[in-house]
Design a protein around this motif. Structure first.
Motif, PDB file in Angstrom:
ATOM      1  N   VAL A  10       0.846  -1.199   0.000  1.00 19.80           N
ATOM      2  CA  VAL A  10       0.000   0.000   0.000  1.00 19.80           C
ATOM      3  C   VAL A  10       0.876   1.242   0.000  1.00 19.80           C
ATOM      4  CG1 VAL A  10      -1.676   1.339   1.350  1.00 19.80           C
ATOM      5  CG2 VAL A  10      -1.930  -1.145   1.143  1.00 19.80           C
ATOM      6  N   PHE A  11       1.887   1.253   0.857  1.00 15.81           N
ATOM      7  CA  PHE A  11       2.741   2.431   0.968  1.00 15.81           C
ATOM      8  C   PHE A  11       3.677   2.567  -0.221  1.00 15.81           C
ATOM      9  CE2 PHE A  11       1.361   1.294   5.229  1.00 15.81           C
ATOM     10  CZ  PHE A  11       0.642   2.442   5.516  1.00 15.81           C
ATOM     11  N   LYS A  12       4.095   1.439  -0.793  1.00 16.16           N
ATOM     12  CA  LYS A  12       4.906   1.488  -2.014  1.00 16.16           C
ATOM     13  C   LYS A  12       4.104   2.162  -3.128  1.00 16.16           C
ATOM     14  CE  LYS A  12       7.402  -1.302  -5.377  1.00 16.16           C
ATOM     15  NZ  LYS A  12       7.866  -2.619  -5.780  1.00 16.16           N
ATOM     16  N   ALA A  13       2.821   1.841  -3.204  1.00 13.33           N
ATOM     17  CA  ALA A  13       1.966   2.416  -4.241  1.00 13.33           C
ATOM     18  C   ALA A  13       1.853   3.928  -4.088  1.00 13.33           C
ATOM     19  CB  ALA A  13       0.581   1.780  -4.191  1.00 13.33           C
ATOM     20  N   LEU A  14       1.940   4.420  -2.864  1.00  9.88           N
ATOM     21  CA  LEU A  14       1.730   5.844  -2.602  1.00  9.88           C
ATOM     22  C   LEU A  14       3.026   6.663  -2.585  1.00  9.88           C
ATOM     23  CD1 LEU A  14      -0.918   5.475   0.248  1.00  9.88           C
ATOM     24  CD2 LEU A  14      -1.330   6.105  -2.141  1.00  9.88           C
ATOM     25  N   CYS A  15       4.164   6.015  -2.722  1.00  8.56           N
ATOM     26  CA  CYS A  15       5.427   6.743  -2.545  1.00  8.56           C
ATOM     27  C   CYS A  15       6.058   7.209  -3.854  1.00  8.56           C
ATOM     28  CB  CYS A  15       6.416   5.907  -1.733  1.00  8.56           C
ATOM     29  SG  CYS A  15       7.162   4.551  -2.658  1.00  8.56           S
ATOM     30  N   ASP A  16       5.327   7.187  -4.943  1.00 11.02           N
ATOM     31  CA  ASP A  16       5.884   7.615  -6.226  1.00 11.02           C
ATOM     32  C   ASP A  16       5.013   8.725  -6.810  1.00 11.02           C
ATOM     33  OD1 ASP A  16       5.804   7.250  -9.404  1.00 11.02           O
ATOM     34  OD2 ASP A  16       7.767   6.618  -8.649  1.00 11.02           O
ATOM     35  N   PRO A  17       5.637   9.827  -7.255  1.00  9.70           N
ATOM     36  CA  PRO A  17       4.859  10.946  -7.802  1.00  9.70           C
ATOM     37  C   PRO A  17       3.999  10.563  -9.014  1.00  9.70           C
ATOM     38  CG  PRO A  17       7.135  11.622  -7.433  1.00  9.70           C
ATOM     39  CD  PRO A  17       7.062  10.145  -7.181  1.00  9.70           C
ATOM     40  N   LYS A  18       4.487   9.689  -9.871  1.00  5.44           N
ATOM     41  CA  LYS A  18       3.699   9.283 -11.048  1.00  5.44           C
ATOM     42  C   LYS A  18       2.466   8.487 -10.619  1.00  5.44           C
ATOM     43  CE  LYS A  18       7.179   9.437 -14.676  1.00  5.44           C
ATOM     44  NZ  LYS A  18       6.770  10.676 -15.276  1.00  5.44           N
ATOM     45  N   ARG A  19       2.635   7.615  -9.627  1.00  7.38           N
ATOM     46  CA  ARG A  19       1.485   6.839  -9.150  1.00  7.38           C
ATOM     47  C   ARG A  19       0.466   7.743  -8.453  1.00  7.38           C
ATOM     48  NH1 ARG A  19       5.681   2.967  -8.674  1.00  7.38           N
ATOM     49  NH2 ARG A  19       6.035   3.296  -6.457  1.00  7.38           N
ATOM     50  N   LEU A  20       0.941   8.753  -7.744  1.00  2.00           N
ATOM     51  CA  LEU A  20       0.010   9.703  -7.126  1.00  2.00           C
ATOM     52  C   LEU A  20      -0.756  10.470  -8.207  1.00  2.00           C
ATOM     53  CD1 LEU A  20       2.139  11.102  -4.170  1.00  2.00           C
ATOM     54  CD2 LEU A  20       0.237   9.478  -4.058  1.00  2.00           C
ATOM     55  N   ALA A  21      -0.071  10.820  -9.287  1.00  2.00           N
ATOM     56  CA  ALA A  21      -0.732  11.518 -10.400  1.00  2.00           C
ATOM     57  C   ALA A  21      -1.765  10.610 -11.068  1.00  2.00           C
ATOM     58  CB  ALA A  21       0.307  11.987 -11.414  1.00  2.00           C
ATOM     59  N   ILE A  22      -1.459   9.322 -11.179  1.00  2.00           N
ATOM     60  CA  ILE A  22      -2.417   8.369 -11.752  1.00  2.00           C
ATOM     61  C   ILE A  22      -3.649   8.270 -10.856  1.00  2.00           C
ATOM     62  CG2 ILE A  22      -2.820   5.918 -12.249  1.00  2.00           C
ATOM     63  CD1 ILE A  22       0.207   5.844 -13.144  1.00  2.00           C
ATOM     64  N   MET A  40       0.655  11.518 -18.815  1.00  7.28           N
ATOM     65  CA  MET A  40       1.750  11.095 -17.943  1.00  7.28           C
ATOM     66  C   MET A  40       3.094  11.054 -18.661  1.00  7.28           C
ATOM     67  SD  MET A  40       0.336  10.646 -15.035  1.00  7.28           S
ATOM     68  CE  MET A  40       1.756   9.951 -14.264  1.00  7.28           C
ATOM     69  N   ASP A  41       3.064  11.145 -19.987  1.00  3.00           N
ATOM     70  CA  ASP A  41       4.282  11.029 -20.781  1.00  3.00           C
ATOM     71  C   ASP A  41       5.035   9.743 -20.423  1.00  3.00           C
ATOM     72  OD1 ASP A  41       6.052  11.854 -22.772  1.00  3.00           O
ATOM     73  OD2 ASP A  41       7.359  12.856 -21.319  1.00  3.00           O
ATOM     74  N   LEU A  42       4.285   8.638 -20.388  1.00  5.56           N
ATOM     75  CA  LEU A  42       4.842   7.326 -20.073  1.00  5.56           C
ATOM     76  C   LEU A  42       4.742   6.417 -21.284  1.00  5.56           C
ATOM     77  CD1 LEU A  42       3.211   6.558 -16.601  1.00  5.56           C
ATOM     78  CD2 LEU A  42       5.653   6.828 -17.023  1.00  5.56           C
ATOM     79  N   THR A  43       5.695   5.523 -21.396  1.00  8.44           N
ATOM     80  CA  THR A  43       5.574   4.474 -22.408  1.00  8.44           C
ATOM     81  C   THR A  43       4.521   3.484 -21.917  1.00  8.44           C
ATOM     82  OG1 THR A  43       7.240   3.089 -21.357  1.00  8.44           O
ATOM     83  CG2 THR A  43       8.026   4.674 -23.025  1.00  8.44           C
ATOM     84  N   GLN A  44       4.089   2.602 -22.800  1.00  9.94           N
ATOM     85  CA  GLN A  44       3.110   1.593 -22.392  1.00  9.94           C
ATOM     86  C   GLN A  44       3.690   0.712 -21.287  1.00  9.94           C
ATOM     87  OE1 GLN A  44       1.455  -0.652 -25.631  1.00  9.94           O
ATOM     88  NE2 GLN A  44       0.172  -1.882 -24.288  1.00  9.94           N
ATOM     89  N   SER A  45       4.960   0.346 -21.421  1.00  9.16           N
ATOM     90  CA  SER A  45       5.569  -0.507 -20.391  1.00  9.16           C
ATOM     91  C   SER A  45       5.739   0.257 -19.077  1.00  9.16           C
ATOM     92  CB  SER A  45       6.905  -1.079 -20.869  1.00  9.16           C
ATOM     93  OG  SER A  45       7.836  -0.054 -21.106  1.00  9.16           O
ATOM     94  N   GLY A  46       6.011   1.561 -19.155  1.00  8.80           N
ATOM     95  CA  GLY A  46       6.126   2.379 -17.940  1.00  8.80           C
ATOM     96  C   GLY A  46       4.807   2.466 -17.197  1.00  8.80           C
ATOM     97  N   LEU A  47       3.732   2.707 -17.952  1.00  5.18           N
ATOM     98  CA  LEU A  47       2.411   2.761 -17.334  1.00  5.18           C
ATOM     99  C   LEU A  47       2.049   1.398 -16.750  1.00  5.18           C
ATOM    100  CD1 LEU A  47      -0.215   4.346 -16.752  1.00  5.18           C
ATOM    101  CD2 LEU A  47      -1.080   3.412 -18.906  1.00  5.18           C
ATOM    102  N   SER A  48       2.337   0.347 -17.480  1.00  5.88           N
ATOM    103  CA  SER A  48       2.037  -1.005 -17.027  1.00  5.88           C
ATOM    104  C   SER A  48       2.733  -1.305 -15.694  1.00  5.88           C
ATOM    105  CB  SER A  48       2.466  -2.007 -18.092  1.00  5.88           C
ATOM    106  OG  SER A  48       2.174  -3.309 -17.678  1.00  5.88           O
ATOM    107  N   TYR A  49       3.983  -0.881 -15.578  1.00  2.00           N
ATOM    108  CA  TYR A  49       4.747  -1.066 -14.335  1.00  2.00           C
ATOM    109  C   TYR A  49       4.032  -0.393 -13.159  1.00  2.00           C
ATOM    110  CZ  TYR A  49       8.362  -0.133 -10.852  1.00  2.00           C
ATOM    111  OH  TYR A  49       9.052  -0.024  -9.680  1.00  2.00           O
ATOM    112  N   HIS A  50       3.653   0.869 -13.332  1.00  2.00           N
ATOM    113  CA  HIS A  50       2.996   1.611 -12.255  1.00  2.00           C
ATOM    114  C   HIS A  50       1.616   1.036 -11.945  1.00  2.00           C
ATOM    115  CE1 HIS A  50       6.057   4.614 -11.721  1.00  2.00           C
ATOM    116  NE2 HIS A  50       6.075   4.870 -13.013  1.00  2.00           N
ATOM    117  N   MET A  51       0.886   0.619 -12.970  1.00  2.00           N
ATOM    118  CA  MET A  51      -0.451   0.082 -12.741  1.00  2.00           C
ATOM    119  C   MET A  51      -0.397  -1.253 -12.010  1.00  2.00           C
ATOM    120  SD  MET A  51      -2.012   2.653 -13.710  1.00  2.00           S
ATOM    121  CE  MET A  51      -3.568   2.057 -13.080  1.00  2.00           C
ATOM    122  N   LYS A  52       0.624  -2.060 -12.271  1.00  2.00           N
ATOM    123  CA  LYS A  52       0.771  -3.326 -11.554  1.00  2.00           C
ATOM    124  C   LYS A  52       0.955  -3.056 -10.058  1.00  2.00           C
ATOM    125  CE  LYS A  52       3.428  -7.626 -11.242  1.00  2.00           C
ATOM    126  NZ  LYS A  52       2.601  -8.012 -10.121  1.00  2.00           N
TER     127      LYS A  52
END
Length: 104
Positions: A10-22, A40-52
């Motif tokens: 839970v806290f890992k999910a909240l500790c990244d600025p891109k994930r907070l923006a998502i 987000m100016d993310l590649t598909q793989s970058g977004l996939s990483y954050h969404m996982k």
């Protein structure tokens, strides 16, 4: 309240600025991955990483529609995160008082 390993997700999910923006984007409702990716100016793989990470934490739920994945905030995940934060930041003495207080 779960293992430390599970709770840390839970806290890992909240500790990244891109994930907070998502999460901020998802506040207005369910979004397709393609819609989340653009601002987000993310590649598909970058977004996939954050969404996982967000989905593993339970804060975000997903569903598949054709080749696209749609994401939304999870009410159950949010409630679990709030309870977890309260549990780990509330002193034992306060928790004991709540457990043994009598309602009259």
């Amino acid at each position: 309240m779960g293992t430390h390993q599970e709770n840390a997700k839970v806290f890992k999910a909240l500790c990244d600025p891109k994930r907070l923006a998502i999460l901020e984007q998802l506040r207005s409702g369910e979004k397709c991955a393609c819609v989340l990716q653009e601002p987000m100016d993310l590649t598909q793989s970058g977004l996939s990483y954050h969404m996982k990470i967000l989905c593993d934490s339970g804060l975000v739920a997903s569903r598949q529609e054709g080749k696209w994945t749609h994401y939304r905030l999870s009410e159950a995940g949010r409630d679990k995160a709030v309870k977890l934060l309260l549990a780990i930041t509330t002193p034992d003495a306060v928790q004991e008082d709540r457990r043994f207080s009598c309602d009259t």
